[in-house]
Design a protein around this motif. Structure first.
Motif, PDB file in Angstrom:
ATOM      1  N   SER A  19      18.075 -15.580   6.581  1.00  0.00           N
ATOM      2  CA  SER A  19      17.325 -15.214   7.785  1.00  0.00           C
ATOM      3  C   SER A  19      17.434 -16.303   8.850  1.00  0.00           C
ATOM      4  O   SER A  19      17.533 -16.025  10.048  1.00  0.00           O
ATOM      5  CB  SER A  19      15.856 -14.964   7.446  1.00  0.00           C
ATOM      6  N   TYR A  22      20.759 -16.068  10.578  1.00  0.00           N
ATOM      7  CA  TYR A  22      20.734 -14.983  11.570  1.00  0.00           C
ATOM      8  C   TYR A  22      20.065 -15.455  12.862  1.00  0.00           C
ATOM      9  O   TYR A  22      20.576 -15.229  13.968  1.00  0.00           O
ATOM     10  CB  TYR A  22      20.000 -13.767  11.003  1.00  0.00           C
ATOM     11  N   ARG A  53      22.897  -7.502  15.977  1.00  0.00           N
ATOM     12  CA  ARG A  53      21.849  -6.692  15.352  1.00  0.00           C
ATOM     13  C   ARG A  53      21.619  -7.142  13.909  1.00  0.00           C
ATOM     14  O   ARG A  53      22.575  -7.412  13.176  1.00  0.00           O
ATOM     15  CB  ARG A  53      22.221  -5.208  15.390  1.00  0.00           C
ATOM     16  N   GLU A  54      20.363  -7.207  13.543  1.00  0.00           N
ATOM     17  CA  GLU A  54      20.010  -7.666  12.206  1.00  0.00           C
ATOM     18  C   GLU A  54      20.621  -6.774  11.134  1.00  0.00           C
ATOM     19  O   GLU A  54      21.109  -7.249  10.115  1.00  0.00           O
ATOM     20  CB  GLU A  54      18.479  -7.694  12.069  1.00  0.00           C
ATOM     21  N   GLU A  55      20.617  -5.477  11.383  1.00  0.00           N
ATOM     22  CA  GLU A  55      21.164  -4.528  10.410  1.00  0.00           C
ATOM     23  C   GLU A  55      22.649  -4.809  10.157  1.00  0.00           C
ATOM     24  O   GLU A  55      23.106  -4.819   9.006  1.00  0.00           O
ATOM     25  CB  GLU A  55      20.985  -3.095  10.924  1.00  0.00           C
ATOM     26  N   ALA A  56      23.405  -5.048  11.234  1.00  0.00           N
ATOM     27  CA  ALA A  56      24.842  -5.316  11.099  1.00  0.00           C
ATOM     28  C   ALA A  56      25.087  -6.613  10.342  1.00  0.00           C
ATOM     29  O   ALA A  56      25.990  -6.704   9.499  1.00  0.00           O
ATOM     30  CB  ALA A  56      25.486  -5.389  12.480  1.00  0.00           C
ATOM     31  N   TYR A  58      23.134  -8.087   8.058  1.00  0.00           N
ATOM     32  CA  TYR A  58      22.825  -7.962   6.637  1.00  0.00           C
ATOM     33  C   TYR A  58      23.786  -7.026   5.908  1.00  0.00           C
ATOM     34  O   TYR A  58      24.014  -7.180   4.705  1.00  0.00           O
ATOM     35  CB  TYR A  58      21.371  -7.512   6.448  1.00  0.00           C
ATOM     36  N   GLN A  59      24.377  -6.094   6.617  1.00  0.00           N
ATOM     37  CA  GLN A  59      25.395  -5.238   5.993  1.00  0.00           C
ATOM     38  C   GLN A  59      26.609  -6.072   5.590  1.00  0.00           C
ATOM     39  O   GLN A  59      27.176  -5.871   4.506  1.00  0.00           O
ATOM     40  CB  GLN A  59      25.815  -4.132   6.966  1.00  0.00           C
ATOM     41  N   GLN A  62      25.671  -8.188   2.535  1.00  0.00           N
ATOM     42  CA  GLN A  62      25.643  -7.365   1.324  1.00  0.00           C
ATOM     43  C   GLN A  62      27.044  -7.077   0.813  1.00  0.00           C
ATOM     44  O   GLN A  62      27.284  -7.071  -0.404  1.00  0.00           O
ATOM     45  CB  GLN A  62      24.892  -6.053   1.609  1.00  0.00           C
TER      46      GLN A  62
END
Length: 345
Positions: A19, A22, A53-56, A58-59, A62
């Motif tokens: 985090s 990021y 973007r946070e989603e991008a 973390y993808q 992962q």
């Protein structure tokens, strides 16, 4: 490219809180975020991608974990490079370095496009001026840029502006690679020529590739301009914009300290919490050279730190406090000074 870039941020091999990484890329200016960047040699990443973007993000993480390139620790929400990840970075090291070797988001990220637009506009205006031509469509219609260039032109000899620009840009291009110089020059417009758009120069690059490639070259350009003499036109053109990247409140603290005020006095003068002033000193220690900030660390705490066998990147403040009496400011300042010595800075 994006996946490799994110993986490279774990290259030091230590556990990194994801985090915080990021927030570093986004440009969240807190001591904990900046310290993470400094400790793990990712300081250059600060504010590189404010729109990420946070989603991008973390993808990608992962996928790297799934591929076995990163180990993830659920309890601490940290990740660390695996042997497989290290091999992947080594295999692509030349490719990654060619895109990132001059990046400095902390120093230039906030105003990089502003500075580039100023330089493009300056080249256009001075090119037409050197041919005594005033019939052209300016690249910039905004008063912000037009007033900037007009003010600058009042401070230089208009008759010799062509030779001035030629000499200064020659000094810059001598420092840049042929590829970097070509990328910049082809975007310039001037008398009887129009520059190309980035899309025309990099048609096969992904959006992320273009962004990193562009930033790397621009940041190298800005660093070369900073090394010009003080009255250089290019340096005066972007000097104010470079200063905007700095923490202005931190600079005020530095100014008072240079005048001889103690940290406690600065807190009183500025009506700030002592912890806020300490944060300014920590950021100064991370970002600037020539200051002996270890003077703030009590000698008894230095002796305690010197007895710790673990690399200082692996120290945890909560764990150290259980071993001996230590304050957060001294803990962080010692880490900074120690790493600077290790890196020869």
């Amino acid at each position: 490219m994006k996946t490799l870039f994110i993986l490279s941020l774990f290259k030091q091999g230590y556990k990194v809180k994801v985090s915080t990484l990021y927030h570093l890329l986004k440009g969240k200016r807190t001591v904990s975020v900046l310290m993470s960047g400094f400790l793990f040699d990712n300081f250059f990443c600060f504010q590189l991608f404010p729109e990420l973007r946070e989603e991008a993000f973390y993808q990608i993480l992962q996928q790297l974990i799934k591929d076995g390139c990163l180990d993830f620790y659920e309890e601490s929400l940290e990740a660390r490079l695996t042997d497989k990840g290290r091999q992947r970075l080594q295999k692509n090291s030349l490719h990654i370095d060619s895109y990132t070797n001059h990046l400095n988001g902390y120093k230039y990220g906030k105003t990089e496009m502003e500075m580039w637009r100023i330089l493009q506009f300056l080249v256009q205006v001075t090119s037409h001026l050197s041919y005594q031509n005033n019939r052209y469509i300016p690249l910039e219609a905004s008063p912000k840029y037009q007033l900037k260039i007009k003010k600058l032109l009042t401070e230089i000899d208009r008759k010799n502006v062509g030779s001035l620009m030629k000499n200064e840009w020659s000094l810059i291009f001598d420092r840049l690679s042929e590829e970097e110089s070509s990328f910049l020059v082809q975007q310039f417009s001037g008398y009887q020529w129009n520059g190309k758009a980035e899309q025309q120069l990099l048609p096969d690059f992904s959006a992320f590739q273009k962004a990193v490639y562009r930033k790397n070259i621009y940041h190298h350009l800005f660093s070369c301009i900073e090394e010009l003499e003080e009255n250089a036109v290019l340096k005066r053109a972007v000097g104010e914009s470079i200063e905007k990247n700095k923490n202005q409140s931190m600079l005020r603290t530095r100014e008072l300290w240079s005048e001889g005020h103690s940290p406690a006095e600065i807190a009183g003068i500025r009506r700030m919490k002592p912890s806020t002033v300490n944060d300014h000193f920590l950021e100064l220690a991370m970002s600037e050279r020539g200051y002996a900030f270890d003077q703030f660390i009590p000698s008894e705490q230095i002796r305690c730190f010197q007895e710790i066998s673990l690399p200082c990147q692996e120290w945890r403040y909560a764990e150290l406090r259980q071993q001996f009496e230590v304050d957060y400011f001294s803990f962080r300042m010692y880490q900074i000074e120690q790493i600077k010595r290790e890196r020869g800075k």
